[in-house]
Design a protein around this motif. Structure first.
Motif, mmCIF file in Angstrom:
data_model
loop_
_atom_site.group_PDB
_atom_site.id
_atom_site.type_symbol
_atom_site.label_atom_id
_atom_site.label_comp_id
_atom_site.label_asym_id
_atom_site.label_seq_id
_atom_site.Cartn_x
_atom_site.Cartn_y
_atom_site.Cartn_z
ATOM 1 N N THR A 87 0.839 -1.208 0.000
ATOM 2 C CA THR A 87 0.000 0.000 0.000
ATOM 3 C C THR A 87 0.870 1.252 0.000
ATOM 4 O O THR A 87 0.590 2.212 -0.728
ATOM 5 C CB THR A 87 -0.962 -0.004 1.207
ATOM 6 O OG1 THR A 87 -1.759 -1.199 1.166
ATOM 7 C CG2 THR A 87 -1.877 1.208 1.189
ATOM 8 N N LEU A 88 1.935 1.236 0.786
ATOM 9 C CA LEU A 88 2.874 2.368 0.784
ATOM 10 C C LEU A 88 3.487 2.565 -0.600
ATOM 11 O O LEU A 88 3.584 3.701 -1.089
ATOM 12 C CB LEU A 88 3.985 2.142 1.812
ATOM 13 C CG LEU A 88 3.656 2.444 3.262
ATOM 14 C CD1 LEU A 88 4.793 1.998 4.169
ATOM 15 C CD2 LEU A 88 3.360 3.919 3.465
ATOM 16 N N ASP A 89 3.897 1.473 -1.235
ATOM 17 C CA ASP A 89 4.487 1.561 -2.579
ATOM 18 C C ASP A 89 3.491 2.144 -3.578
ATOM 19 O O ASP A 89 3.856 2.964 -4.428
ATOM 20 C CB ASP A 89 4.948 0.184 -3.057
ATOM 21 C CG ASP A 89 6.160 -0.340 -2.292
ATOM 22 O OD1 ASP A 89 6.886 0.483 -1.698
ATOM 23 O OD2 ASP A 89 6.361 -1.567 -2.289
ATOM 24 N N ILE A 90 2.236 1.730 -3.476
ATOM 25 C CA ILE A 90 1.192 2.207 -4.393
ATOM 26 C C ILE A 90 0.945 3.699 -4.189
ATOM 27 O O ILE A 90 0.899 4.467 -5.154
ATOM 28 C CB ILE A 90 -0.105 1.392 -4.201
ATOM 29 C CG1 ILE A 90 0.115 -0.049 -4.660
ATOM 30 C CG2 ILE A 90 -1.278 2.041 -4.943
ATOM 31 C CD1 ILE A 90 -0.899 -1.034 -4.111
ATOM 32 N N ILE A 91 0.802 4.117 -2.940
ATOM 33 C CA ILE A 91 0.563 5.545 -2.654
ATOM 34 C C ILE A 91 1.738 6.370 -3.143
ATOM 35 O O ILE A 91 1.556 7.416 -3.781
ATOM 36 C CB ILE A 91 0.355 5.774 -1.142
ATOM 37 C CG1 ILE A 91 -0.958 5.147 -0.683
ATOM 38 C CG2 ILE A 91 0.365 7.268 -0.808
ATOM 39 C CD1 ILE A 91 -1.145 5.150 0.819
ATOM 40 N N TRP A 92 2.943 5.911 -2.852
ATOM 41 C CA TRP A 92 4.130 6.678 -3.220
ATOM 42 C C TRP A 92 4.256 6.790 -4.740
ATOM 43 O O TRP A 92 4.486 7.863 -5.287
ATOM 44 C CB TRP A 92 5.377 6.057 -2.608
ATOM 45 C CG TRP A 92 6.597 6.895 -2.815
ATOM 46 C CD1 TRP A 92 7.691 6.588 -3.561
ATOM 47 C CD2 TRP A 92 6.816 8.210 -2.303
ATOM 48 N NE1 TRP A 92 8.590 7.629 -3.542
ATOM 49 C CE2 TRP A 92 8.081 8.638 -2.761
ATOM 50 C CE3 TRP A 92 6.080 9.059 -1.489
ATOM 51 C CZ2 TRP A 92 8.624 9.874 -2.449
ATOM 52 C CZ3 TRP A 92 6.608 10.298 -1.169
ATOM 53 C CH2 TRP A 92 7.877 10.696 -1.655
ATOM 54 N N GLY A 93 4.049 5.679 -5.440
ATOM 55 C CA GLY A 93 4.132 5.702 -6.894
ATOM 56 C C GLY A 93 3.068 6.590 -7.517
ATOM 57 O O GLY A 93 3.351 7.364 -8.448
ATOM 58 N N ALA A 94 1.853 6.520 -7.002
ATOM 59 C CA ALA A 94 0.768 7.351 -7.540
ATOM 60 C C ALA A 94 0.999 8.818 -7.214
ATOM 61 O O ALA A 94 0.782 9.691 -8.062
ATOM 62 C CB ALA A 94 -0.572 6.874 -6.981
ATOM 63 N N SER A 95 1.455 9.101 -6.000
ATOM 64 C CA SER A 95 1.677 10.496 -5.583
ATOM 65 C C SER A 95 2.740 11.171 -6.435
ATOM 66 O O SER A 95 2.618 12.349 -6.786
ATOM 67 C CB SER A 95 2.083 10.556 -4.108
ATOM 68 O OG SER A 95 1.046 10.068 -3.298
ATOM 69 N N LYS A 96 3.789 10.420 -6.788
ATOM 70 C CA LYS A 96 4.848 10.993 -7.628
ATOM 71 C C LYS A 96 4.303 11.371 -9.004
ATOM 72 O O LYS A 96 4.799 12.304 -9.625
ATOM 73 C CB LYS A 96 6.017 10.016 -7.767
ATOM 74 C CG LYS A 96 6.828 9.897 -6.484
ATOM 75 C CD LYS A 96 8.162 9.222 -6.693
ATOM 76 C CE LYS A 96 8.017 7.824 -7.225
ATOM 77 N NZ LYS A 96 9.283 7.077 -7.260
ATOM 78 N N ARG A 97 3.283 10.674 -9.455
ATOM 79 C CA ARG A 97 2.687 10.989 -10.756
ATOM 80 C C ARG A 97 1.615 12.069 -10.649
ATOM 81 O O ARG A 97 1.495 12.911 -11.525
ATOM 82 C CB ARG A 97 2.085 9.730 -11.361
ATOM 83 C CG ARG A 97 3.193 8.769 -11.765
ATOM 84 C CD ARG A 97 2.743 7.590 -12.557
ATOM 85 N NE ARG A 97 1.765 7.900 -13.567
ATOM 86 C CZ ARG A 97 0.931 6.996 -14.074
ATOM 87 N NH1 ARG A 97 0.974 5.760 -13.638
ATOM 88 N NH2 ARG A 97 0.073 7.320 -15.008
ATOM 89 N N ILE A 98 0.814 12.017 -9.589
ATOM 90 C CA ILE A 98 -0.309 12.948 -9.452
ATOM 91 C C ILE A 98 0.158 14.319 -8.981
ATOM 92 O O ILE A 98 -0.302 15.351 -9.476
ATOM 93 C CB ILE A 98 -1.358 12.376 -8.473
ATOM 94 C CG1 ILE A 98 -1.977 11.098 -9.047
ATOM 95 C CG2 ILE A 98 -2.439 13.400 -8.162
ATOM 96 C CD1 ILE A 98 -2.737 10.274 -8.031
ATOM 97 N N ALA A 99 1.045 14.341 -7.997
ATOM 98 C CA ALA A 99 1.503 15.609 -7.415
ATOM 99 C C ALA A 99 3.004 15.547 -7.154
ATOM 100 O O ALA A 99 3.443 15.478 -5.999
ATOM 101 C CB ALA A 99 0.745 15.887 -6.121
ATOM 102 N N PRO A 100 3.821 15.571 -8.217
ATOM 103 C CA PRO A 100 5.273 15.417 -8.034
ATOM 104 C C PRO A 100 5.891 16.485 -7.133
ATOM 105 O O PRO A 100 6.831 16.196 -6.394
ATOM 106 C CB PRO A 100 5.830 15.491 -9.454
ATOM 107 C CG PRO A 100 4.730 15.989 -10.312
ATOM 108 C CD PRO A 100 3.447 15.732 -9.610
ATOM 109 N N ASN A 101 5.349 17.699 -7.153
ATOM 110 C CA ASN A 101 5.890 18.765 -6.294
ATOM 111 C C ASN A 101 5.670 18.465 -4.815
ATOM 112 O O ASN A 101 6.490 18.819 -3.971
ATOM 113 C CB ASN A 101 5.270 20.118 -6.653
ATOM 114 C CG ASN A 101 5.688 20.591 -8.030
ATOM 115 O OD1 ASN A 101 6.711 20.158 -8.569
ATOM 116 N ND2 ASN A 101 4.885 21.468 -8.616
ATOM 117 N N ALA A 102 4.574 17.803 -4.506
ATOM 118 C CA ALA A 102 4.260 17.490 -3.107
ATOM 119 C C ALA A 102 5.174 16.400 -2.543
ATOM 120 O O ALA A 102 5.326 16.279 -1.331
ATOM 121 C CB ALA A 102 2.805 17.069 -2.979
#
Length: 198
Positions: A87-102
């Motif tokens: 779940t951590l890997d999924i959130i991290w991978g998606a977050s880097k694509r959705i909001a890379p600045n964050a």
């Protein structure tokens, strides 16, 4: 969980695949893509919509969806810790694509899964009396930023009625996640009469 104590023979009778020990990179990638796609649908007002209202905080959509993924993966994997790590890997991978600045200057260790773990506990605690309804209520409070009113039965009934209207969107995540782990479930609509998912 009760299901985890079933013998292999009992599991075969239920037509469920055996529990996996690990999560493959391909499964993480598929779930990450699915999460990114869901966030896009939420941005367009296509998910978790009740009448004219849709969630505006996409972080809450990610929290709900990954809580549902954690629930589903926990039923597909031998160890809960493996599901938490994925779940951590999924959130991290998606977050880097959705909001890379964050995500700049941060790592996946900065991600909290407290709410997702609460969803999993709620699912397990209501396994015999309708976990989807309980999750629907919790998702409603989170997605629409509704303040809980303890002891107010009318308020609780109203939120419960709203939660039922989110069940099909919730069920889609659970079914898709389990199917990525080798299940063969059909995501027929449960409540809203939407067309079946392809």
């Amino acid at each position: 969980m009760e299901r985890d104590r079933l013998s292999e023979k009992d599991r075969e009778q239920e037509d469920e695949p055996p529990l996996q020990r690990t999560v493959t990179n391909h499964q993480v990638k598929e779930l990450t893509e699915f999460l990114v796609e869901r966030v896009g649908r939420a941005q367009r007002g296509e998910l978790y919509k009740i009448d004219d209202y849709a969630p505006t905080d996409l972080a809450n959509v990610i929290t709900v969806d990954t809580g549902l993924m954690l629930i589903a993966m926990s039923e597909c994997l031998e160890k809960r810790e493996t599901a938490i790590s994925a779940t951590l890997d999924i959130i991290w991978g998606a977050s880097k694509r959705i909001a890379p600045n964050a995500t700049a200057g941060k790592s996946k260790d900065d991600v909290s899964l407290d709410v997702q773990k609460e969803f999993l506990s709620m699912w397990e605690n209501h396994s015999r009396d309708g976990p989807l309804a309980a999750i629907g209520v919790a998702a409603t409070y989170l997605l629409f930023d509704i303040e809980q009113r303890k002891g107010d039965k009318e308020h609780s009934r109203a939120v419960g009625a709203l939660g039922v209207r989110l069940i099909d969107d919730i069920w889609e995540v659970i079914v898709t996640t389990k199917n990525i782990f080798g299940w063969n479930l059909t995501a027929e609509p449960l409540f809203t009469g939407k067309p079946p998912l392809q």
